[in-house]
Write an enzyme that holds these catalytic residues in place. Structure first.
Site, mmCIF file in Angstrom:
data_model
loop_
_atom_site.group_PDB
_atom_site.id
_atom_site.type_symbol
_atom_site.label_atom_id
_atom_site.label_comp_id
_atom_site.label_asym_id
_atom_site.label_seq_id
_atom_site.Cartn_x
_atom_site.Cartn_y
_atom_site.Cartn_z
ATOM 1 N N ASP A 16 10.906 -0.698 17.126
ATOM 2 C CA ASP A 16 9.551 -0.432 17.619
ATOM 3 C C ASP A 16 9.514 0.901 18.349
ATOM 4 O OD1 ASP A 16 6.887 -0.750 18.336
ATOM 5 O OD2 ASP A 16 7.138 -2.792 19.063
ATOM 6 N N CYS A 244 3.133 2.140 18.239
ATOM 7 C CA CYS A 244 2.915 1.625 16.893
ATOM 8 C C CYS A 244 2.212 2.719 16.116
ATOM 9 C CB CYS A 244 2.073 0.350 16.900
ATOM 10 S SG CYS A 244 1.716 -0.218 15.227
ATOM 11 N N ASN A 253 6.866 -0.212 24.356
ATOM 12 C CA ASN A 253 7.014 -1.578 24.852
ATOM 13 C C ASN A 253 7.432 -1.500 26.312
ATOM 14 O OD1 ASN A 253 8.161 -1.586 21.862
ATOM 15 N ND2 ASN A 253 7.262 -3.573 22.281
HETATM 16 P P1 HMG Z 1 1.472 -0.842 -0.042
HETATM 17 O O1 HMG Z 1 1.236 0.587 -0.349
HETATM 18 O O2 HMG Z 1 0.291 -1.740 0.113
HETATM 19 O O3 HMG Z 1 2.468 -1.485 -1.062
HETATM 20 O O4 HMG Z 1 2.347 -0.920 1.285
HETATM 21 P P2 HMG Z 1 2.335 -1.635 -2.602
HETATM 22 O O5 HMG Z 1 2.921 -2.982 -2.904
HETATM 23 O O6 HMG Z 1 0.949 -1.329 -3.088
HETATM 24 O O7 HMG Z 1 3.324 -0.496 -3.154
HETATM 25 C C1 HMG Z 1 3.027 0.874 -2.991
HETATM 26 C C2 HMG Z 1 4.321 1.657 -2.923
HETATM 27 O O8 HMG Z 1 5.067 1.257 -1.752
HETATM 28 C C3 HMG Z 1 5.238 1.387 -4.112
HETATM 29 O O9 HMG Z 1 5.985 2.567 -4.319
HETATM 30 C C4 HMG Z 1 6.167 0.330 -3.590
HETATM 31 O O10 HMG Z 1 7.400 0.312 -4.256
HETATM 32 C C5 HMG Z 1 6.340 0.763 -2.140
HETATM 33 P P3 HMG Z 1 5.565 3.616 -5.469
HETATM 34 O O11 HMG Z 1 5.640 2.816 -6.729
HETATM 35 O O12 HMG Z 1 4.151 4.071 -5.140
HETATM 36 O O13 HMG Z 1 6.585 4.690 -5.326
HETATM 37 N N1 HMG Z 1 6.712 -0.343 -1.246
HETATM 38 C C6 HMG Z 1 7.778 -0.324 -0.427
HETATM 39 N N2 HMG Z 1 8.718 0.612 -0.187
HETATM 40 C C7 HMG Z 1 9.668 0.306 0.717
HETATM 41 N N3 HMG Z 1 9.707 -0.871 1.397
HETATM 42 C C8 HMG Z 1 8.784 -1.822 1.172
HETATM 43 C C9 HMG Z 1 7.764 -1.559 0.241
HETATM 44 N N4 HMG Z 1 6.706 -2.268 -0.197
HETATM 45 C C10 HMG Z 1 6.077 -1.516 -1.107
HETATM 46 N N5 HMG Z 1 8.849 -2.973 1.857
HETATM 47 C C11 HMG Z 1 3.598 -1.837 3.070
HETATM 48 C C12 HMG Z 1 2.624 -2.142 1.947
HETATM 49 C C13 HMG Z 1 3.629 -3.012 4.007
HETATM 50 C C14 HMG Z 1 4.972 -1.611 2.469
HETATM 51 C C15 HMG Z 1 3.115 -0.553 3.788
HETATM 52 O O14 HMG Z 1 1.808 -0.771 4.211
HETATM 53 C C16 HMG Z 1 3.962 -0.179 4.971
HETATM 54 O O15 HMG Z 1 5.126 0.186 4.843
HETATM 55 N N6 HMG Z 1 3.387 -0.239 6.207
HETATM 56 C C17 HMG Z 1 4.090 0.129 7.423
HETATM 57 C C18 HMG Z 1 4.019 -1.042 8.365
HETATM 58 C C19 HMG Z 1 4.805 -0.759 9.626
HETATM 59 O O16 HMG Z 1 5.995 -0.509 9.573
HETATM 60 N N7 HMG Z 1 4.112 -0.834 10.802
HETATM 61 C C20 HMG Z 1 4.782 -0.721 12.047
HETATM 62 C C21 HMG Z 1 5.549 -1.978 12.368
HETATM 63 S S1 HMG Z 1 4.514 -3.324 12.921
HETATM 64 C C22 HMG Z 1 4.399 -3.070 14.634
HETATM 65 O O17 HMG Z 1 4.891 -2.091 15.131
HETATM 66 C C23 HMG Z 1 3.787 -4.153 15.462
HETATM 67 C C24 HMG Z 1 4.833 -5.018 16.184
HETATM 68 O O18 HMG Z 1 5.695 -4.228 16.978
HETATM 69 C C25 HMG Z 1 4.118 -6.060 17.055
HETATM 70 C C26 HMG Z 1 3.067 -5.451 17.982
HETATM 71 O O19 HMG Z 1 3.379 -4.552 18.762
HETATM 72 O O20 HMG Z 1 1.929 -5.922 17.875
HETATM 73 C C27 HMG Z 1 5.704 -5.793 15.174
HETATM 74 MG MG MG Z 2 5.211 -3.526 18.948
#
Ligand code: HMG
Ligand code: MG
Length: 318
Positions: A16, A244, A253
């Site tokens: 994070d 984030c 955090n």
């Molecule tokens: P998407 O674009 O909707 O996925 O992403 P898709 O299924 O349409 O695929 C599009 C492309 O992404 C494809 O590649 C897939 O292969 C690739 P292309 O054919 O175009 O070259 N892809 C991936 N590549 C690597 N790893 C994967 C993956 N999935 C698809 N897992 C996705 C959906 C969720 C992957 C995207 O939206 C994403 O990576 N989002 C980032 C989310 C993130 O990391 N956010 C921060 C963390 S959450 C947070 O911080 C909150 C938390 O701390 C709690 C709080 O504080 O509240 C947990």
């Molecule tokens: Mg967080």
């Protein structure tokens, strides 16, 4: 309700924290940080996330980091190193790199879900169910997150019942624990207590964790309020790293050092050595070229500095 006698801390700094740094931290520094955190006695250290490198380039070295941690001579089998896996693609990559625990991350806000993982809540739950099924076939424990449990950067205040509904879905799916994220740190103790009350009505409090960002300086007060409700698991980030990428203005955090200092003062066990934490926090802060975000760390280190009053940092109870 009486305070818990022991608290589990889930260190989220390497994920994070570092996901939100403008500079991309080299894998070797991340691995060294994770090892120092394990040396300090943390039993759960979220190591990285298997998300799209186009969305979060800071985590693009996920497999390299996880593999190095697991292969290191300093690897500790009693420590868990969970990784975020938003979908099956991420899960498969995590397993291939050796992951032994994963986390799925949903939201109580529809707009945040869209911005963060590119799908709405209903679709996200389908994706998570597939991850949990695949994990359970391999006996891999899954942790769940709910973001925006009190407020959303796009929608404003969030109804506690919405957080509770998602938390319950994640539990029903098979998550062993659900972490409640105040993603933008807007909550105050009253709002946090109301939210926990709603969640604890549908998920046993022992299965709930508090994940509080410190944007408004409320995180320690919110942890205290949560302890009063009987919550005994908190996520925190070394040196207060974090934010984030999909919640503009969200700061880090709550700092792990601040939480351990609080808990030590309350005689609540954590198993964490504060001196070791200070060293880990100094290591990453020096690398990033800035002061620690932990007030407790800054004060304690100033007291230890040559020429200061020289008050020793006591070891934390463990
Ligand atoms: P998407 O674009 O909707 O996925 O992403 P898709 O299924 O349409 O695929 C599009 C492309 O992404 C494809 O590649 C897939 O292969 C690739 P292309 O054919 O175009 O070259 N892809 C991936 N590549 C690597 N790893 C994967 C993956 N999935 C698809 N897992 C996705 C959906 C969720 C992957 C995207 O939206 C994403 O990576 N989002 C980032 C989310 C993130 O990391 N956010 C921060 C963390 S959450 C947070 O911080 C909150 C938390 O701390 C709690 C709080 O504080 O509240 C947990
Ligand atoms: Mg967080």
């Amino acid at each position: 309700m009486a305070f818990p006698t022991r608290v589990k801390l889930v260190e989220v700094g390497p994920r994070d924290g570092l996901q939100n740094e403008s500079q991309i931290v080299p894998a070797a520094i991340k691995v060294e940080l994770i090892e120092r955190l394990a040396d300090a006695g943390l039993s759960v250290i979220e190591a990285t996330s298997f998300v799209s490198p186009r969305w979060v380039p800071q985590m693009g070295d996920n497999a390299e980091v996880l593999r190095a941690v697991l292969a290191s001579p300093r690897y500790r089998p009693q420590v868990s190193y969970p990784v975020l896996t938003p979908n099956l693609k991420g899960f498969d990559a995590a397993i291939e790199a050796g992951a032994q625990e994963v986390a799925i991350f949903g939201a109580a806000s529809e707009t945040f879900s869209q911005k963060n993982i590119n799908c709405g809540i209903a679709e996200s739950l389908k994706r998570f169910a597939a991850v949990v099924d695949a994990a359970s076939a391999l006996d891999i424990p899954v942790r769940g997150y709910v973001s925006c449990v009190v407020a959303c950067p796009y929608e404003g205040d969030v109804d506690p019942q919405r957080a509770a509904w998602v938390a319950r879905r994640l539990l029903d799916m098979g998550c062993y624990e659900v972490s409640l994220g105040d993603t933008i740190g807007a909550g105050t103790p009253t709002a946090i207590k109301r939210m926990i009350e709603a969640c604890a009505a549908v998920v046993p409090i022992e299965r709930l964790a508090g994940h509080y960002h410190d944007t408004y300086g409320m995180a320690i007060a919110n942890i205290y309020a949560s302890l009063e409700m009987g919550m005994a698991v908190f996520d925190s980030s070394i040196a207060g790293l974090g934010g984030c990428p999909y919640a503009a203005g969200a700061s880090g955090n709550v700092a792990t050092e601040d939480v351990v200092y609080l808990l030590r003062g309350l005689a609540i066990e954590t198993g964490v050595d504060l001196d070791g934490l200070l060293a880990a926090g100094q290591f990453v802060s020096r690398y990033l070229g800035r002061e620690s975000g932990s007030k407790a760390a800054r004060a304690l280190l100033a007291r230890q500095a040559p020429g200061s009053a020289g008050v020793r940092v006591e070891r934390s109870v463990s």
